[in-house]
Design an enzyme around this catalytic site. Structure first.
Site, PDB file in Angstrom:
ATOM      1  N   ASP A 188     -17.283  -1.308 -63.066  1.00  0.00           N
ATOM      2  CA  ASP A 188     -16.837  -2.094 -62.247  1.00  0.00           C
ATOM      3  C   ASP A 188     -16.373  -1.269 -60.921  1.00  0.00           C
ATOM      4  O   ASP A 188     -15.686  -0.370 -61.378  1.00  0.00           O
ATOM      5  CB  ASP A 188     -15.708  -3.155 -62.708  1.00  0.00           C
ATOM      6  CG  ASP A 188     -15.106  -4.168 -61.704  1.00  0.00           C
ATOM      7  OD1 ASP A 188     -14.941  -3.398 -60.545  1.00  0.00           O
ATOM      8  OD2 ASP A 188     -14.369  -5.054 -62.011  1.00  0.00           O
ATOM      9  N   CYS A 239     -12.660  -0.468 -60.584  1.00  0.00           N
ATOM     10  CA  CYS A 239     -11.890   0.054 -61.564  1.00  0.00           C
ATOM     11  C   CYS A 239     -11.827   1.438 -61.435  1.00  0.00           C
ATOM     12  O   CYS A 239     -12.560   2.368 -61.325  1.00  0.00           O
ATOM     13  CB  CYS A 239     -12.956  -0.094 -62.920  1.00  0.00           C
ATOM     14  SG  CYS A 239     -12.199   0.800 -64.289  1.00  0.00           S
ATOM     15  N   CYS A 284     -13.313   3.694 -63.873  1.00  0.00           N
ATOM     16  CA  CYS A 284     -14.783   3.685 -63.663  1.00  0.00           C
ATOM     17  C   CYS A 284     -15.188   4.785 -62.393  1.00  0.00           C
ATOM     18  O   CYS A 284     -16.123   5.468 -62.688  1.00  0.00           O
ATOM     19  CB  CYS A 284     -15.445   2.425 -63.297  1.00  0.00           C
ATOM     20  SG  CYS A 284     -15.221   1.107 -64.515  1.00  0.00           S
ATOM     21  N   ARG A 330     -14.817  -7.162 -63.784  1.00  0.00           N
ATOM     22  CA  ARG A 330     -13.834  -7.271 -64.939  1.00  0.00           C
ATOM     23  C   ARG A 330     -13.137  -8.763 -64.720  1.00  0.00           C
ATOM     24  O   ARG A 330     -12.722  -9.173 -65.856  1.00  0.00           O
ATOM     25  CB  ARG A 330     -12.654  -6.308 -64.864  1.00  0.00           C
ATOM     26  CG  ARG A 330     -13.002  -4.906 -65.080  1.00  0.00           C
ATOM     27  CD  ARG A 330     -11.929  -3.849 -64.767  1.00  0.00           C
ATOM     28  NE  ARG A 330     -11.753  -4.004 -63.264  1.00  0.00           N
ATOM     29  CZ  ARG A 330     -10.732  -3.491 -62.706  1.00  0.00           C
ATOM     30  NH1 ARG A 330      -9.712  -3.056 -63.269  1.00  0.00           N
ATOM     31  NH2 ARG A 330     -10.687  -3.560 -61.446  1.00  0.00           N
TER      32      ARG A 330
END
Length: 235
Positions: free
Chosen positions: A116, A119, A122, A146
């Site tokens: 994502d 994120c 991430c 998400r």
């Protein structure tokens, strides 16, 4: 009498063979639980089938009488391995043409990451992709907004990244925080399917790292730890 006795071992052998699963019967039984199967495949456990559905992975007996949910692991080796690993990887690989891939020059391992762009972990993981590539690990990305895919700005931004003519460059920019112009779904890529597959796998957060044996690690793992983990599994 002798001729009849010759047939006895063959009859006993046939009688002891496991019955083949009746998918039509299984689907009818699953319908009672409001479960629609995407695929039904045998597992290493005789008489037990793995069912892939939008609600997740289930296991059902050949006769459709018994159903269970939750992971089942083969613990015979050094590491527990899901008995549905082939089902999982087959479904993931069906999206290989929609993945954003960072290929290692000297590929030794391939991992798939549900990600994502909003994120933080991430973003942190993506910064280590060059180090992973250097160590022979190819990283394949699938989109997993998400907060879902309905009326979601991030989902539309990720759709723009995956639909870009230069998806790798666009993903790099997105993780750097560059502005991404949100678009509605394009016909080239459908990240709804990515999200759907991730949900089937039981993924709820990102990054979710899927190893070659279908083991799923939720959350950030440093490049060094991931390389060590993969090399250990290779031995």
């Amino acid at each position: 009498m002798k001729k009849k006795m010759l047939w006895l071992p063959m009859l006993l052998s046939i009688a002891s063979m496991p019955a083949l699963a009746d998918n039509n019967l299984i689907e009818a039984q699953l319908a009672k639980m409001q479960i629609k199967a995407e695929s039904i495949q045998p597992t290493p456990i005789v008489g037990l089938n793995a069912v892939l559905s939008e609600k997740g992975i289930f296991y059902i007996t050949d006769d459709g009488k018994y159903l269970t949910a939750g992971p089942i692991y083969n613990i015979n080796g050094d590491e527990p391995v899901s008995i549905a690993n082939k089902v999982i990887m087959k479904k993931i690989d069906s999206l290989k043409n929609e993945m954003i891939v960072y290929k290692a020059p000297n590929e030794r391992h391939v991992i798939t990451v549900f990600t994502d762009i909003s994120c933080p972990y991430c973003q942190k993981f993506h910064k280590e992709v060059p180090e992973l590539n250097k160590n022979g690990i190819t990283v394949r990305y699938l989109a997993f907004p998400r907060n879902g895919i309905t009326n979601n700005v991030v989902s539309k931004e990720m759709n723009a990244v995956w639909c870009s003519g230069f998806p790798n460059k666009s993903l790099d920019s997105a993780f750097k925080g560059d502005n991404i112009i949100a678009i509605d779904e394009c016909k080239k890529i459908n990240i709804n399917e990515h999200f759907k597959v991730g949900t089937m796998m039981g993924i709820k957060g990102t990054p979710a790292i899927v190893l070659p044996n279908a083991t799923i690690y939720g959350g950030y793992i440093s490049a060094n730890n991931l390389v060590e983990l993969l090399d250990k599994k290779e031995k």
